[in-house]
Design a protein around this motif. Structure first.
Motif, PDB file in Angstrom:
ATOM      1  N   ALA A 154     -14.242  17.288  15.145  1.00 33.38           N
ATOM      2  CA  ALA A 154     -14.579  18.394  16.041  1.00 33.38           C
ATOM      3  C   ALA A 154     -15.954  19.001  15.784  1.00 33.38           C
ATOM      4  CB  ALA A 154     -13.508  19.494  15.935  1.00 33.38           C
ATOM      5  N   GLN A 155     -16.536  18.750  14.613  1.00 32.09           N
ATOM      6  CA  GLN A 155     -17.852  19.332  14.324  1.00 32.09           C
ATOM      7  C   GLN A 155     -18.975  18.678  15.123  1.00 32.09           C
ATOM      8  OE1 GLN A 155     -18.482  19.306  10.076  1.00 32.09           O
ATOM      9  NE2 GLN A 155     -17.028  20.965   9.709  1.00 32.09           N
ATOM     10  N   HIS A 156     -18.748  17.470  15.610  1.00 32.37           N
ATOM     11  CA  HIS A 156     -19.796  16.826  16.405  1.00 32.37           C
ATOM     12  C   HIS A 156     -19.221  16.068  17.611  1.00 32.37           C
ATOM     13  CE1 HIS A 156     -18.760  14.276  12.887  1.00 32.37           C
ATOM     14  NE2 HIS A 156     -18.656  13.321  13.798  1.00 32.37           N
ATOM     15  N   ARG A 157     -18.024  16.488  18.052  1.00 30.17           N
ATOM     16  CA  ARG A 157     -17.460  15.934  19.281  1.00 30.17           C
ATOM     17  C   ARG A 157     -17.019  17.080  20.177  1.00 30.17           C
ATOM     18  NH1 ARG A 157     -15.354  12.361  15.286  1.00 30.17           N
ATOM     19  NH2 ARG A 157     -16.241  10.269  15.469  1.00 30.17           N
ATOM     20  N   ARG A 158     -16.606  16.764  21.387  1.00 30.37           N
ATOM     21  CA  ARG A 158     -16.223  17.818  22.339  1.00 30.37           C
ATOM     22  C   ARG A 158     -14.908  18.461  21.906  1.00 30.37           C
ATOM     23  NH1 ARG A 158     -18.214  18.588  27.171  1.00 30.37           N
ATOM     24  NH2 ARG A 158     -16.169  18.933  28.112  1.00 30.37           N
ATOM     25  N   LYS A 159     -15.028  19.703  21.416  1.00 29.46           N
ATOM     26  CA  LYS A 159     -13.845  20.410  20.905  1.00 29.46           C
ATOM     27  C   LYS A 159     -12.838  20.697  22.003  1.00 29.46           C
ATOM     28  CE  LYS A 159     -16.239  23.733  18.960  1.00 29.46           C
ATOM     29  NZ  LYS A 159     -17.624  23.223  18.954  1.00 29.46           N
ATOM     30  N   ILE A 160     -13.299  20.907  23.213  1.00 29.49           N
ATOM     31  CA  ILE A 160     -12.393  21.248  24.309  1.00 29.49           C
ATOM     32  C   ILE A 160     -11.405  20.112  24.563  1.00 29.49           C
ATOM     33  CG2 ILE A 160     -14.064  20.433  26.029  1.00 29.49           C
ATOM     34  CD1 ILE A 160     -11.401  23.229  26.442  1.00 29.49           C
ATOM     35  N   GLU A 161     -11.879  18.878  24.480  1.00 29.79           N
ATOM     36  CA  GLU A 161     -10.998  17.738  24.718  1.00 29.79           C
ATOM     37  C   GLU A 161      -9.990  17.580  23.579  1.00 29.79           C
ATOM     38  OE1 GLU A 161     -13.585  14.432  25.213  1.00 29.79           O
ATOM     39  OE2 GLU A 161     -14.407  15.154  27.120  1.00 29.79           O
ATOM     40  N   ILE A 162     -10.422  17.840  22.331  1.00 29.14           N
ATOM     41  CA  ILE A 162      -9.513  17.772  21.187  1.00 29.14           C
ATOM     42  C   ILE A 162      -8.464  18.873  21.292  1.00 29.14           C
ATOM     43  CG2 ILE A 162      -9.363  17.895  18.659  1.00 29.14           C
ATOM     44  CD1 ILE A 162     -12.252  16.870  18.579  1.00 29.14           C
ATOM     45  N   GLY A 300     -11.219  14.507   8.037  1.00 30.58           N
ATOM     46  CA  GLY A 300     -12.293  15.387   8.479  1.00 30.58           C
ATOM     47  C   GLY A 300     -13.479  15.315   7.537  1.00 30.58           C
ATOM     48  N   VAL A 301     -13.190  15.250   6.223  1.00 28.28           N
ATOM     49  CA  VAL A 301     -14.244  15.106   5.224  1.00 28.28           C
ATOM     50  C   VAL A 301     -14.917  13.742   5.360  1.00 28.28           C
ATOM     51  CG1 VAL A 301     -14.717  14.916   2.758  1.00 28.28           C
ATOM     52  CG2 VAL A 301     -13.177  16.704   3.594  1.00 28.28           C
ATOM     53  N   LEU A 302     -14.106  12.700   5.504  1.00 30.02           N
ATOM     54  CA  LEU A 302     -14.664  11.356   5.660  1.00 30.02           C
ATOM     55  C   LEU A 302     -15.557  11.271   6.894  1.00 30.02           C
ATOM     56  CD1 LEU A 302     -11.737   8.908   4.793  1.00 30.02           C
ATOM     57  CD2 LEU A 302     -13.851   9.275   3.521  1.00 30.02           C
ATOM     58  N   ASP A 303     -15.104  11.872   7.984  1.00 31.01           N
ATOM     59  CA  ASP A 303     -15.879  11.837   9.218  1.00 31.01           C
ATOM     60  C   ASP A 303     -17.233  12.517   9.012  1.00 31.01           C
ATOM     61  OD1 ASP A 303     -15.560  11.481  12.414  1.00 31.01           O
ATOM     62  OD2 ASP A 303     -16.600  13.360  11.977  1.00 31.01           O
ATOM     63  N   ALA A 304     -17.218  13.653   8.297  1.00 28.51           N
ATOM     64  CA  ALA A 304     -18.468  14.375   8.034  1.00 28.51           C
ATOM     65  C   ALA A 304     -19.382  13.553   7.131  1.00 28.51           C
ATOM     66  CB  ALA A 304     -18.162  15.728   7.394  1.00 28.51           C
ATOM     67  N   CYS A 305     -18.810  12.906   6.103  1.00 29.33           N
ATOM     68  CA  CYS A 305     -19.611  12.074   5.197  1.00 29.33           C
ATOM     69  C   CYS A 305     -20.213  10.883   5.933  1.00 29.33           C
ATOM     70  CB  CYS A 305     -18.736  11.580   4.041  1.00 29.33           C
ATOM     71  SG  CYS A 305     -18.301  12.862   2.840  1.00 29.33           S
ATOM     72  N   CYS A 306     -19.412  10.282   6.787  1.00 29.46           N
ATOM     73  CA  CYS A 306     -19.895   9.151   7.575  1.00 29.46           C
ATOM     74  C   CYS A 306     -21.032   9.594   8.489  1.00 29.46           C
ATOM     75  CB  CYS A 306     -18.735   8.554   8.379  1.00 29.46           C
ATOM     76  SG  CYS A 306     -19.144   7.030   9.254  1.00 29.46           S
ATOM     77  N   HIS A 307     -20.885  10.788   9.080  1.00 27.87           N
ATOM     78  CA  HIS A 307     -21.912  11.333   9.967  1.00 27.87           C
ATOM     79  C   HIS A 307     -23.208  11.587   9.198  1.00 27.87           C
ATOM     80  CE1 HIS A 307     -23.225  13.247  13.672  1.00 27.87           C
ATOM     81  NE2 HIS A 307     -23.646  14.284  12.972  1.00 27.87           N
ATOM     82  N   TRP A 308     -23.083  11.978   7.921  1.00 30.71           N
ATOM     83  CA  TRP A 308     -24.253  12.249   7.079  1.00 30.71           C
ATOM     84  C   TRP A 308     -24.742  10.977   6.381  1.00 30.71           C
ATOM     85  CZ3 TRP A 308     -27.099  16.699   5.454  1.00 30.71           C
ATOM     86  CH2 TRP A 308     -26.822  17.852   6.194  1.00 30.71           C
ATOM     87  N   LYS A 309     -24.049   9.861   6.630  1.00 28.23           N
ATOM     88  CA  LYS A 309     -24.435   8.553   6.092  1.00 28.23           C
ATOM     89  C   LYS A 309     -24.464   8.536   4.566  1.00 28.23           C
ATOM     90  CE  LYS A 309     -26.957   7.378  10.253  1.00 28.23           C
ATOM     91  NZ  LYS A 309     -28.154   7.125  10.949  1.00 28.23           N
ATOM     92  N   THR A 310     -23.424   9.077   3.979  1.00 28.74           N
ATOM     93  CA  THR A 310     -23.315   9.042   2.521  1.00 28.74           C
ATOM     94  C   THR A 310     -22.784   7.673   2.095  1.00 28.74           C
ATOM     95  OG1 THR A 310     -21.001   9.775   2.388  1.00 28.74           O
ATOM     96  CG2 THR A 310     -22.693  11.485   2.579  1.00 28.74           C
ATOM     97  N   ASN A 311     -22.726   7.460   0.801  1.00 26.77           N
ATOM     98  CA  ASN A 311     -22.120   6.245   0.278  1.00 26.77           C
ATOM     99  C   ASN A 311     -20.623   6.260   0.554  1.00 26.77           C
ATOM    100  OD1 ASN A 311     -24.577   5.369  -0.832  1.00 26.77           O
ATOM    101  ND2 ASN A 311     -24.233   6.557  -2.699  1.00 26.77           N
ATOM    102  N   VAL A 312     -20.048   5.076   0.684  1.00 27.65           N
ATOM    103  CA  VAL A 312     -18.603   4.970   0.923  1.00 27.65           C
ATOM    104  C   VAL A 312     -17.858   5.338  -0.370  1.00 27.65           C
ATOM    105  CG1 VAL A 312     -16.722   3.440   1.588  1.00 27.65           C
ATOM    106  CG2 VAL A 312     -18.985   3.139   2.598  1.00 27.65           C
ATOM    107  N   PRO A 313     -16.883   6.241  -0.289  1.00 27.86           N
ATOM    108  CA  PRO A 313     -16.146   6.637  -1.497  1.00 27.86           C
ATOM    109  C   PRO A 313     -15.055   5.635  -1.843  1.00 27.86           C
ATOM    110  CG  PRO A 313     -15.278   7.810   0.387  1.00 27.86           C
ATOM    111  CD  PRO A 313     -16.438   6.992   0.900  1.00 27.86           C
ATOM    112  N   GLU A 314     -14.483   5.813  -3.027  1.00 31.77           N
ATOM    113  CA  GLU A 314     -13.302   5.055  -3.419  1.00 31.77           C
ATOM    114  C   GLU A 314     -12.071   5.901  -3.138  1.00 31.77           C
ATOM    115  OE1 GLU A 314     -13.144   2.901  -7.048  1.00 31.77           O
ATOM    116  OE2 GLU A 314     -15.329   2.727  -7.210  1.00 31.77           O
ATOM    117  N   VAL A 315     -10.980   5.237  -2.767  1.00 34.90           N
ATOM    118  CA  VAL A 315      -9.737   5.921  -2.426  1.00 34.90           C
ATOM    119  C   VAL A 315      -8.755   5.807  -3.586  1.00 34.90           C
ATOM    120  CG1 VAL A 315      -7.748   5.924  -0.877  1.00 34.90           C
ATOM    121  CG2 VAL A 315     -10.023   5.525   0.040  1.00 34.90           C
TER     122      VAL A 315
END
Length: 377
Positions: A154-162, A300-315
């Motif tokens: 929701a931080q970078h997509r259309r919140k109204i649709e969500i 939500g955290v992963l989506d934000a990290c992906c948007h900021w192009k961080t390194n891929v984390p370990e799960v």
């Protein structure tokens, strides 16, 4: 009079189905509904917002995940009863709207509830007729709450649709790892009535034929059979043809279409990812797969990290002490930077003592720029 009953044949049948017998006592009583759960389903009116707590940014009341809304819709009651989208929004997170109200000392007559059917009881006084009105209506979720959690990006997509497609059951399921108490009348339990009488035998045989291995992610759950489910591909619970069945771990099962009501406990999710790691299923995983494997509450955290192009984390990363003993488990980790996220307070505190910098979900989303800088190479 004491009765001696030979249950050996029953126990043998249970073992053939791939389970183990459990102790049985006539003294066992059904677990009663906690009074607080009954009250929350009806709705509890608060004196002020201080009674509501924040659990990683999610709204909490006495350890339970809740929804917060204003019951009194005032002069707009008639319009809202006709169209719930015109009413005051309900809250699911400690968003900027609630924080602003606290800062200004404004306290509306809020009600907390964990009803799952989306129906909210509202009251008001019609402006034209001066008549008191009441009823149940579907209200819309606060878009600031969605942004605070970055729910479905929701931080970078259309919140109204969500917001328009928001499903309360799916939302509760997404964050089930954060709460030990879930609504007792969990929607979806009625589906048990749709299964055939021989379903316990059918599912046991099918899972055994698949060697208790998830057909989606590949994790073997022979040591934790209760976390492996049998899924009906076409959604028809009475269609037990082998071609219609699919063995899925609980985490993969709830990702199937129309299965948003399924929830997995924090312990269950950690167990699945621990076994995935031990079985080599979490190595060299890319962004797309990470979203499938991580606890959904942290997407939500992963989506934000992906948007900021961080390194891929370990799960599901295990933190070890100086003697190589596992002392904590992190849902997401960047081992080279000794940075991670943990859902439980115990894991978070223990990892910090071991020299890790551990963030909470809401801290990461509130300051994603600083977090991204911290895990940069």
């Amino acid at each position: 009079m004491r009765l001696n009953v030979d249950l050996s044949a029953l126990h043998a049948a249970v073992r053939r189905m791939g389970a183990e017998p459990v102790a049985f006592s006539l003294e066992h009583q059904a677990e009663p509904l906690d009074p607080i759960d009954i009250k929350l389903e009806e709705g509890i009116e608060l004196l002020n917002l201080k009674e509501v707590e924040s659990n990683n940014g999610l709204l909490s009341y006495k350890g339970r995940q809740i929804l917060l809304y204003i019951q009194d819709q005032g002069n707009s009651i008639k319009k809202v009863l006709e169209d719930g989208s015109q009413g005051r929004k309900f809250h699911v997170a400690d968003c900027k709207t609630l924080k602003n109200m606290r800062a200004k000392g404004r306290f509306e007559r809020y009600v907390v509830t964990h009803r799952l059917n989306g129906q909210f009881y509202i009251v008001g006084r019609d402006w034209h007729t001066r008549q008191n009105m009441e009823g149940y209506v579907r209200l819309q979720v606060c878009q600031n709450c969605l942004e605070a959690l970055n729910y479905k990006g929701a931080q970078h997509r259309r919140k109204i649709e969500i917001a328009q497609s928001f499903d309360i059951q799916e939302f509760y399921s997404t964050y089930s790892s954060f709460f030990s108490h879930l609504p007792r009348r969990w929607a979806g339990r009625k589906e048990e009535e749709d299964y055939t009488a021989d379903w316990p035998q059918v599912t046991a045989r099918y899972k055994d034929s698949k060697k208790f291995t998830c057909e989606s992610c590949g994790v073997n759950l022979r040591s934790c059979k209760e976390l492996l489910h049998s899924h009906h591909r076409n959604g028809v619970k009475s269609d037990n043809r082998e071609s219609n069945l699919m063995a899925l771990c609980a985490a993969c099962h709830r990702q199937q279409p129309h299965h948003g009501h399924l929830c997995v406990s924090h312990e269950g999710m950690q167990t699945i990812n621990r076994l995935r790691r031990e079985q080599g299923l979490l190595h060299n995983v890319g962004w797309n797969k990470i979203f499938e494997l991580c606890d959904p509450g942290l997407r939500g955290v992963l989506d934000a990290c992906c948007h900021w192009k961080t390194n891929v984390p370990e799960v599901g990363f295990d933190v070890q002490d100086t003697k190589d003993a596992v002392v904590a488990n992190l849902e997401l980790a960047w081992p080279q930077k000794r940075v991670g996220l943990a859902i439980s307070d115990e894991d978070r505190d223990t990892a910090r003592k071991a020299g890790w910098r551990i963030w909470r979900m809401h801290e990461t989303l509130e300051d994603i720029g600083r977090f991204a800088a911290e895990i940069e190479d």
